[in-house]
Design a protein around this motif. Structure first.
Motif, PDB file in Angstrom:
ATOM      1  N   THR A  57      40.824  34.006  43.209  1.00 38.03           N
ATOM      2  CA  THR A  57      41.574  35.255  43.262  1.00 38.03           C
ATOM      3  C   THR A  57      41.157  36.105  42.075  1.00 38.03           C
ATOM      4  O   THR A  57      41.227  35.652  40.928  1.00 38.03           O
ATOM      5  CB  THR A  57      43.092  34.989  43.202  1.00 38.03           C
ATOM      6  OG1 THR A  57      43.451  34.069  44.235  1.00 38.03           O
ATOM      7  CG2 THR A  57      43.878  36.277  43.381  1.00 38.03           C
ATOM      8  N   ILE A 106      40.001  37.947  47.336  1.00 37.04           N
ATOM      9  CA  ILE A 106      40.477  36.558  47.438  1.00 37.04           C
ATOM     10  C   ILE A 106      39.493  35.838  48.359  1.00 37.04           C
ATOM     11  O   ILE A 106      39.198  36.314  49.461  1.00 37.04           O
ATOM     12  CB  ILE A 106      41.885  36.463  48.041  1.00 37.04           C
ATOM     13  CG1 ILE A 106      42.893  37.262  47.205  1.00 37.04           C
ATOM     14  CG2 ILE A 106      42.319  35.001  48.161  1.00 37.04           C
ATOM     15  CD1 ILE A 106      44.236  37.455  47.884  1.00 37.04           C
ATOM     16  N   ASP A 141      36.352  26.029  56.657  1.00 40.00           N
ATOM     17  CA  ASP A 141      37.141  27.250  56.733  1.00 40.00           C
ATOM     18  C   ASP A 141      36.709  28.169  55.598  1.00 40.00           C
ATOM     19  O   ASP A 141      36.521  27.716  54.462  1.00 40.00           O
ATOM     20  CB  ASP A 141      38.634  26.922  56.607  1.00 40.00           C
ATOM     21  CG  ASP A 141      39.525  28.132  56.837  1.00 40.00           C
ATOM     22  OD1 ASP A 141      39.138  29.033  57.608  1.00 40.00           O
ATOM     23  OD2 ASP A 141      40.619  28.182  56.237  1.00 40.00           O
ATOM     24  N   ASP A 173      38.903  32.020  49.994  1.00 50.63           N
ATOM     25  CA  ASP A 173      39.508  30.712  50.236  1.00 50.63           C
ATOM     26  C   ASP A 173      38.484  29.898  51.036  1.00 50.63           C
ATOM     27  O   ASP A 173      38.175  30.246  52.174  1.00 50.63           O
ATOM     28  CB  ASP A 173      40.801  30.893  51.027  1.00 50.63           C
ATOM     29  CG  ASP A 173      41.614  29.635  51.158  1.00 50.63           C
ATOM     30  OD1 ASP A 173      41.069  28.534  50.991  1.00 50.63           O
ATOM     31  OD2 ASP A 173      42.823  29.750  51.447  1.00 50.63           O
ATOM     32  N   LYS A 193      38.415  22.113  48.442  1.00 47.84           N
ATOM     33  CA  LYS A 193      39.117  23.371  48.677  1.00 47.84           C
ATOM     34  C   LYS A 193      39.042  24.195  47.398  1.00 47.84           C
ATOM     35  O   LYS A 193      39.424  23.720  46.327  1.00 47.84           O
ATOM     36  CB  LYS A 193      40.571  23.089  49.047  1.00 47.84           C
ATOM     37  CG  LYS A 193      41.400  24.306  49.249  1.00 47.84           C
ATOM     38  CD  LYS A 193      41.845  24.374  50.680  1.00 47.84           C
ATOM     39  CE  LYS A 193      42.873  25.487  50.850  1.00 47.84           C
ATOM     40  NZ  LYS A 193      42.367  26.549  51.629  1.00 47.84           N
ATOM     41  N   SER A 200      37.698  32.184  54.225  1.00 53.22           N
ATOM     42  CA  SER A 200      38.429  33.426  54.359  1.00 53.22           C
ATOM     43  C   SER A 200      38.076  34.305  53.166  1.00 53.22           C
ATOM     44  O   SER A 200      38.134  33.865  52.018  1.00 53.22           O
ATOM     45  CB  SER A 200      39.937  33.152  54.381  1.00 53.22           C
ATOM     46  OG  SER A 200      40.667  34.359  54.281  1.00 53.22           O
ATOM     47  N   VAL A 240      39.942  28.095  45.916  1.00 61.75           N
ATOM     48  CA  VAL A 240      40.562  29.402  46.124  1.00 61.75           C
ATOM     49  C   VAL A 240      40.274  30.239  44.884  1.00 61.75           C
ATOM     50  O   VAL A 240      40.596  29.842  43.766  1.00 61.75           O
ATOM     51  CB  VAL A 240      42.084  29.290  46.354  1.00 61.75           C
ATOM     52  CG1 VAL A 240      42.695  30.673  46.523  1.00 61.75           C
ATOM     53  CG2 VAL A 240      42.388  28.409  47.557  1.00 61.75           C
ATOM     54  N   GLN A 283      41.025  27.855  41.690  1.00 62.47           N
ATOM     55  CA  GLN A 283      41.787  26.621  41.915  1.00 62.47           C
ATOM     56  C   GLN A 283      40.937  25.677  42.774  1.00 62.47           C
ATOM     57  O   GLN A 283      40.372  26.098  43.784  1.00 62.47           O
ATOM     58  CB  GLN A 283      43.105  26.927  42.644  1.00 62.47           C
ATOM     59  CG  GLN A 283      44.027  27.865  41.886  1.00 62.47           C
ATOM     60  CD  GLN A 283      44.552  27.239  40.616  1.00 62.47           C
ATOM     61  OE1 GLN A 283      44.920  26.064  40.602  1.00 62.47           O
ATOM     62  NE2 GLN A 283      44.581  28.021  39.547  1.00 62.47           N
ATOM     63  N   SER A 333      37.107  26.046  52.331  1.00 59.18           N
ATOM     64  CA  SER A 333      37.200  24.594  52.533  1.00 59.18           C
ATOM     65  C   SER A 333      35.804  24.125  52.905  1.00 59.18           C
ATOM     66  O   SER A 333      35.320  24.385  54.006  1.00 59.18           O
ATOM     67  CB  SER A 333      38.176  24.236  53.651  1.00 59.18           C
ATOM     68  OG  SER A 333      39.492  24.505  53.257  1.00 59.18           O
TER      69      SER A 333
END
Length: 166
Positions: free
Chosen positions: A78, A88, A33, A90, A74, A35, A76, A56, A92
């Motif tokens: 920002t 941002i 994933d 994101d 994962k 984003s 993330v 993170q 995976s």
């Protein structure tokens, strides 16, 4: 010497033919994933203050079958400036790893320390490209000592500290 036309010869070393040697390795890796948000474009491209970047990480694993596990890294990211959120991302990033004839402690260490170490450079490149494609300078993450973090997590668990505070 192998028979003519046969590259592999039968090296009968007295075993029973079973594969009992420990083995662990990467089968494949993939983006599960991704984003990318650039919520204040095009205004964010003219902001003068450098954004504060928060990163993170989380490493998870799930069994696919007795010998194959999926590792999920994962991440993330920002980036916020005084005027608002710049971007941002994101991600995976996953890998399938195979393990056979390995005791539980070694399998756990491979799953949460060695496999993340192997796939991190690829995830780092995906992040850098995603940030660059959003119109910002590529995010260049420093290498991470996953083995050191793993040992730190184990020591924390032994002292009764909650997991995830490495």
């Amino acid at each position: 010497m192998a028979d003519d036309g046969n590259v592999i010869s039968n090296l009968d070393l007295g075993g029973n033919g079973e594969d009992t040697a420990p083995a662990a390795g990467l089968i494949s890796q993939y983006v599960k994933d991704l984003s990318v948000e650039n919520p204040n474009a095009p205004d964010s491209f003219s902001w003068q203050d450098a954004p504060q970047v928060d990163i993170q990480f989380n490493i998870g694993a799930r069994p696919i079958n007795d010998e194959v596990h999926e590792i999920e890294m994962k991440i993330v990211v920002t980036a916020k400036a005084e005027a608002g959120t710049a971007y941002i991302v994101d991600l995976s990033y996953c890998a399938l790893i195979g393990m056979r004839n390995i005791d539980d402690a070694q399998a756990h260490a491979f799953t949460y320390a060695e496999a993340p170490r192997i796939i991190f450079p690829f995830a780092r490149r995906v992040l850098a490209d995603a940030v660059r494609d959003a119109g910002f300078p590529p995010l260049m993450l420093e290498p991470i000592d996953f083995n050191g973090l793993y040992v730190q997590q184990l020591a924390g668990q032994a002292e009764g500290q909650p997991v995830g505070n490495a």
